[in-house]
Every structure is written in C-alpha cells, then in structure tokens.
Design a protein around this motif. Sequence first.
Motif, mmCIF file in Angstrom:
data_model
loop_
_atom_site.group_PDB
_atom_site.id
_atom_site.type_symbol
_atom_site.label_atom_id
_atom_site.label_comp_id
_atom_site.label_asym_id
_atom_site.label_seq_id
_atom_site.Cartn_x
_atom_site.Cartn_y
_atom_site.Cartn_z
ATOM 1 N N PRO A 192 47.303 34.451 44.407
ATOM 2 C CA PRO A 192 47.905 34.544 43.103
ATOM 3 C C PRO A 192 47.884 33.592 42.248
ATOM 4 O O PRO A 192 47.470 32.374 42.473
ATOM 5 N N GLY A 193 47.426 34.097 40.898
ATOM 6 C CA GLY A 193 47.110 33.107 39.895
ATOM 7 C C GLY A 193 45.551 32.856 39.717
ATOM 8 O O GLY A 193 45.198 31.943 38.766
ATOM 9 N N ARG A 194 44.606 33.119 40.630
ATOM 10 C CA ARG A 194 43.365 32.874 40.790
ATOM 11 C C ARG A 194 42.488 34.228 40.732
ATOM 12 O O ARG A 194 42.884 35.144 41.134
ATOM 13 N N GLY A 195 41.269 33.853 40.034
ATOM 14 C CA GLY A 195 40.468 35.290 40.137
ATOM 15 C C GLY A 195 39.738 35.462 41.449
ATOM 16 O O GLY A 195 39.877 34.777 42.336
ATOM 17 N N ARG A 196 39.253 36.586 41.691
ATOM 18 C CA ARG A 196 39.027 37.214 43.079
ATOM 19 C C ARG A 196 37.747 36.696 43.451
ATOM 20 O O ARG A 196 36.728 36.667 42.328
ATOM 21 N N LEU A 197 37.259 36.362 44.519
ATOM 22 C CA LEU A 197 36.098 35.981 44.924
ATOM 23 C C LEU A 197 35.395 36.922 46.006
ATOM 24 O O LEU A 197 35.841 37.106 46.839
ATOM 25 N N ILE A 198 34.375 37.678 45.220
ATOM 26 C CA ILE A 198 33.771 38.827 46.008
ATOM 27 C C ILE A 198 32.495 38.578 46.379
ATOM 28 O O ILE A 198 31.616 38.061 45.365
ATOM 29 N N LEU A 199 32.143 38.288 47.604
ATOM 30 C CA LEU A 199 30.849 38.117 47.943
ATOM 31 C C LEU A 199 29.860 39.371 48.478
ATOM 32 O O LEU A 199 30.487 40.222 49.434
ATOM 33 N N ASP A 200 29.008 39.804 47.875
ATOM 34 C CA ASP A 200 28.202 40.697 48.168
ATOM 35 C C ASP A 200 27.159 40.590 49.396
ATOM 36 O O ASP A 200 26.592 39.587 49.494
#
Length: 306
Positions: A145-153
């Motif tokens: 909550p309150g943070r950007g999503r970290l997506i590792l491809d």
Amino acid sequence: MRLATPEQEGGQAPPSLMPLLRGLEDLKRIRSANQSGSIAERLFTSAWSALVAGVHPTDVARHAVRHALAATVLGDLDTGVLRMAGVPDAAADDIIQATVATAAAPLEAGLRAWLLDAPAPARCGNPPPFVARLAAQPRAGATAPGRGRLILDPPESHAEHCALVTVFGVLLAPSWGARPETVFLAGLAHHLHNALLPDSGFAGEMALGEWLAPSMARATALALDELEPGLRAAVQEACHILPDATTPEGRAFHAADTLDRVLQVEGQLRAAGTSMAFVLREMELVHAGPVKPFQDAVLARMGLAA
C-alpha cells in the motif's frame, strides 16, 4: 509444558536444502520445443490430471516431486524422450533414478527412500478448467500500500508458484513431522481463487477491505465446483491447514510458500546481476573441449575474455 514460539518453530527449517530449492526454482523457466509451458506449469497440470483420474494424493505427490528432482538436472529429458532418442529402457530408467538419487541426497532419509520408490501415476484425466486459467494468470509481483508495483519480467504464473510450493512443502515436511500428501494437496489448491480473481497483490487485497475474504471465498467455491465431490472434499480438508502455522502441516506449507515467493525474486535479481566473468569462469559457458583454445583466442581478440 512450554509451547514453542513461532521463532523456534521457524528455526527448524533446514538450510542444507537451499541449493536444491534454488535449483527447483529454475523449473519455472525451463521450456522445450515439443511441449507448451514451463516444467513447473506442466507439473501443476499433470498433478491435477492425476487427481481427477482418481490417483491417490500420496502417489501424485511422490511422482511429482520425483519428477521435479530429476528435472533440476535433466530438464525435459525424461524417459519417454530418451527412449525416442534410442536410449534403451533400462538405461533410461537408470539415468532417471541416478539423477533423482543425487538430487535427493540432502533430504531426510525416510523422505529420500519414499521418493526413490515412487510409482508413476497409472491414470491421467482431463484437468479441471481452473488449471488453464491459473497457468495464464500472472502473479502480481511485489506490491505494498502506498508504493508502486515492482514487476520483474517475466512474471511467474499461479500454476508455477503452486507447483513449486507443493514440491517445497513435501521436501520440508519432515522438519515439522508433517504429512507430505496434505501439504502437497493444500499447496496445489491455495490459489484457486485466482482462477477468477486477477492478482492485485498485497496492495490490492488491502484496498478490498471487508470484501477481500468473501470475494476470495466465492472465487474458491466456483473453482472447487469444477471437481467431483470426493476430490473436492479432500481438497477442502487439506486446505484447513492454510489459515495459520500452528500445525505441522501449516508450518511446512507456510515455510514452502514463503521460500518460493522470496526465491522467485532472488533468482531474477541474481540473473540480472550476473557478471561475464562469472558466466565464463564459474559456469564455463565456453567449456572444455578440443576447440576451446581456438574459442578463447576468438573471445580475447574480440574483447570478450573475462
């Protein structure tokens, strides 16, 4: 009698298994030309196919984990492929057995023997429809909550995550005296709700608030309705271990789930941070052979020698 604290119980996780667990994580990323999906995805599908066909969960668990152990070295080189390539049946079986035995070396003796003697499931049915949806459903990555999503491809699928949790759970079961088949079945089913609900991660779950639990329960029920009554009851019974880590089976499951989530990210970060020196020297990308001096000279000339 003084009860063990969660910290003491967590301290029973065996660090000696870490190299094997890291090797198993790679099954999410190994693919081959004649089959669709990763090895992990296909392990998930084949496990549900066997269960639907009436194979006992214990036999399904033993076969799936045995297959996973062999695949850490052989990838998709199974007995069927080896026989098609002209390897005699006995030799193909010996290769698989020797590979499983080597991979299983760090396991508890009873579990190791249980896996080495595992029979292959005799029957295979059509997997329930939720299996394909979980294979197509990406995991959310790290959210808060309150943070950007970290997506590792590339993102893993829910099928791949569940497959590795089931395997990890069986391997970790002796640490807490858990029944491996129960941990296995719960691991297969613990994301059934995501067959309907796209994964929004921790942040999305918090945003749902009071509607999180009922929406997950409804989505899980819809998936369970795709199973025949006997299997549905067995899955529901196994899933009683999911809410907490107060039982041996709950501890083995939550240890497996946690380790898989963290090792998934660790593996991607490790790959992203790998140096050319490590690949050439430690991994021997250009490995020993009659033409290696020539190859090394080419790399040196082109400025690629480590």
